[in-house]
Scaffold this motif. Structure first.
Motif, mmCIF file in Angstrom:
data_model
loop_
_atom_site.group_PDB
_atom_site.id
_atom_site.type_symbol
_atom_site.label_atom_id
_atom_site.label_comp_id
_atom_site.label_asym_id
_atom_site.label_seq_id
_atom_site.Cartn_x
_atom_site.Cartn_y
_atom_site.Cartn_z
ATOM 1 N N TYR A 11 0.082 7.607 0.708
ATOM 2 C CA TYR A 11 0.716 8.024 -0.544
ATOM 3 C C TYR A 11 0.020 9.233 -1.182
ATOM 4 O O TYR A 11 0.511 9.786 -2.161
ATOM 5 N N GLY A 12 -1.126 9.625 -0.636
ATOM 6 C CA GLY A 12 -1.907 10.707 -1.232
ATOM 7 C C GLY A 12 -1.139 11.985 -1.462
ATOM 8 O O GLY A 12 -1.227 12.594 -2.521
ATOM 9 N N LEU A 23 -1.846 9.996 -13.338
ATOM 10 C CA LEU A 23 -2.810 9.563 -12.322
ATOM 11 C C LEU A 23 -3.863 8.642 -12.940
ATOM 12 O O LEU A 23 -4.216 7.615 -12.362
ATOM 13 N N ALA A 24 -4.349 9.018 -14.121
ATOM 14 C CA ALA A 24 -5.331 8.174 -14.807
ATOM 15 C C ALA A 24 -4.719 6.825 -15.172
ATOM 16 O O ALA A 24 -5.377 5.778 -15.041
ATOM 17 N N ASP A 25 -3.478 6.839 -15.621
ATOM 18 C CA ASP A 25 -2.791 5.576 -15.922
ATOM 19 C C ASP A 25 -2.672 4.718 -14.665
ATOM 20 O O ASP A 25 -2.888 3.505 -14.715
ATOM 21 N N LEU A 26 -2.326 5.340 -13.549
ATOM 22 C CA LEU A 26 -2.221 4.607 -12.286
ATOM 23 C C LEU A 26 -3.560 3.971 -11.932
ATOM 24 O O LEU A 26 -3.621 2.786 -11.579
ATOM 25 N N ILE A 152 -3.454 -4.973 -1.802
ATOM 26 C CA ILE A 152 -2.573 -3.969 -1.192
ATOM 27 C C ILE A 152 -1.190 -4.027 -1.847
ATOM 28 O O ILE A 152 -0.604 -2.989 -2.189
ATOM 29 N N ALA A 153 -0.672 -5.225 -2.042
ATOM 30 C CA ALA A 153 0.656 -5.374 -2.655
ATOM 31 C C ALA A 153 0.679 -4.822 -4.076
ATOM 32 O O ALA A 153 1.617 -4.114 -4.461
ATOM 33 N N HIS A 154 -0.368 -5.115 -4.855
ATOM 34 C CA HIS A 154 -0.424 -4.609 -6.234
ATOM 35 C C HIS A 154 -0.489 -3.084 -6.234
ATOM 36 O O HIS A 154 0.219 -2.435 -7.004
ATOM 37 N N GLN A 155 -1.354 -2.530 -5.383
ATOM 38 C CA GLN A 155 -1.482 -1.065 -5.357
ATOM 39 C C GLN A 155 -0.176 -0.416 -4.912
ATOM 40 O O GLN A 155 0.242 0.595 -5.483
ATOM 41 N N THR A 156 0.469 -1.000 -3.915
ATOM 42 C CA THR A 156 1.733 -0.432 -3.434
ATOM 43 C C THR A 156 2.775 -0.435 -4.556
ATOM 44 O O THR A 156 3.443 0.589 -4.807
ATOM 45 N N GLY A 157 2.901 -1.551 -5.240
ATOM 46 C CA GLY A 157 3.864 -1.647 -6.346
ATOM 47 C C GLY A 157 3.567 -0.653 -7.450
ATOM 48 O O GLY A 157 4.488 0.000 -7.967
ATOM 49 N N LEU A 158 2.304 -0.516 -7.803
ATOM 50 C CA LEU A 158 1.930 0.412 -8.872
ATOM 51 C C LEU A 158 2.133 1.866 -8.434
ATOM 52 O O LEU A 158 2.550 2.706 -9.251
ATOM 53 N N LEU A 160 4.386 2.943 -6.262
ATOM 54 C CA LEU A 160 5.826 3.192 -6.265
ATOM 55 C C LEU A 160 6.359 3.370 -7.685
ATOM 56 O O LEU A 160 7.215 4.232 -7.924
ATOM 57 N N ARG A 161 5.841 2.591 -8.607
ATOM 58 C CA ARG A 161 6.259 2.739 -10.012
ATOM 59 C C ARG A 161 5.821 4.101 -10.570
ATOM 60 O O ARG A 161 6.592 4.788 -11.236
ATOM 61 N N ALA A 162 4.581 4.501 -10.267
ATOM 62 C CA ALA A 162 4.073 5.789 -10.768
ATOM 63 C C ALA A 162 4.845 6.954 -10.173
ATOM 64 O O ALA A 162 5.081 7.963 -10.850
ATOM 65 N N LEU A 163 5.230 6.821 -8.926
ATOM 66 C CA LEU A 163 5.943 7.900 -8.257
ATOM 67 C C LEU A 163 7.421 7.911 -8.606
ATOM 68 O O LEU A 163 8.101 8.921 -8.390
#
Length: 164
Positions: A11-12, A23-26, A152-158, A160-163
């Motif tokens: 995702y980088g 980005l800081a919020d993420l 991993i699931a939490h980071q992926t969800g966050l 996708l929401r940020a993007l």
């Protein structure tokens, strides 16, 4: 960390489209989603001064959800408090987890890069990983560990929401 490298690191490039504030919020969203993954619970996992330092960041964001990232005085205070943390034994996960916040507040205001944010997410996952697994860890070990999977699931969800 191979699982994180496979599932999150790609995702980088997409993160480069985001400004510093999102980005800081993420990063802080990932920090908050990582806290419940520690065993024993976070307030017992970290020494009290370390716990209070992390809590101060979460409190700042709760009080100023849209401007917390612009608080240069808080960033200086946070880094000073970090430097004064007592030298006490800590679990291996404490170091990488606190470094997430140090990296966040060391970044010049308005200049958090996608690479820096990704490093922070990596450190959050590393904190979960080292709190769960020791020794030579394989991707299969990571995939079989419920806390690693949740991270991993939490980071992926966050992400996708940020993007969005």
């Amino acid at each position: 960390m191979e699982l994180w490298d496979q599932d999150i690191a790609p995702y980088g490039e997409q993160l480069e489209a985001l400004d510093s504030s999102p980005l800081a919020d993420l990063v802080l969203d990932v920090v908050a989603s990582t806290i419940p993954l520690f065993e024993p619970p976070f307030d017992h996992f970290f020494p009290q001064p370390h716990f209070e330092l992390v809590e101060s960041v979460l409190s700042l964001r709760a009080q100023a959800p849209t401007s917390w990232w612009d608080d240069a005085a808080f960033a200086r205070e946070f880094l000073a408090r970090y430097d004064l943390l007592p030298d006490v034994p800590t679990r291996p996960a404490v170091g990488p987890f606190l470094m997430v916040l140090v990296r966040l507040f060391e970044a010049p205001r308005g200049c958090l890069s996608a690479d820096q944010a990704l490093e922070c997410l990596s450190s959050c996952y590393e904190a979960v990983l080292v709190s769960q697994l020791t020794g030579r860890v394989t991707v299969a070990d990571e995939r079989q560990n419920a806390k690693c999977q949740q991270a991993i699931a939490h980071q992926t969800g966050l992400l996708l929401r940020a993007l969005g």
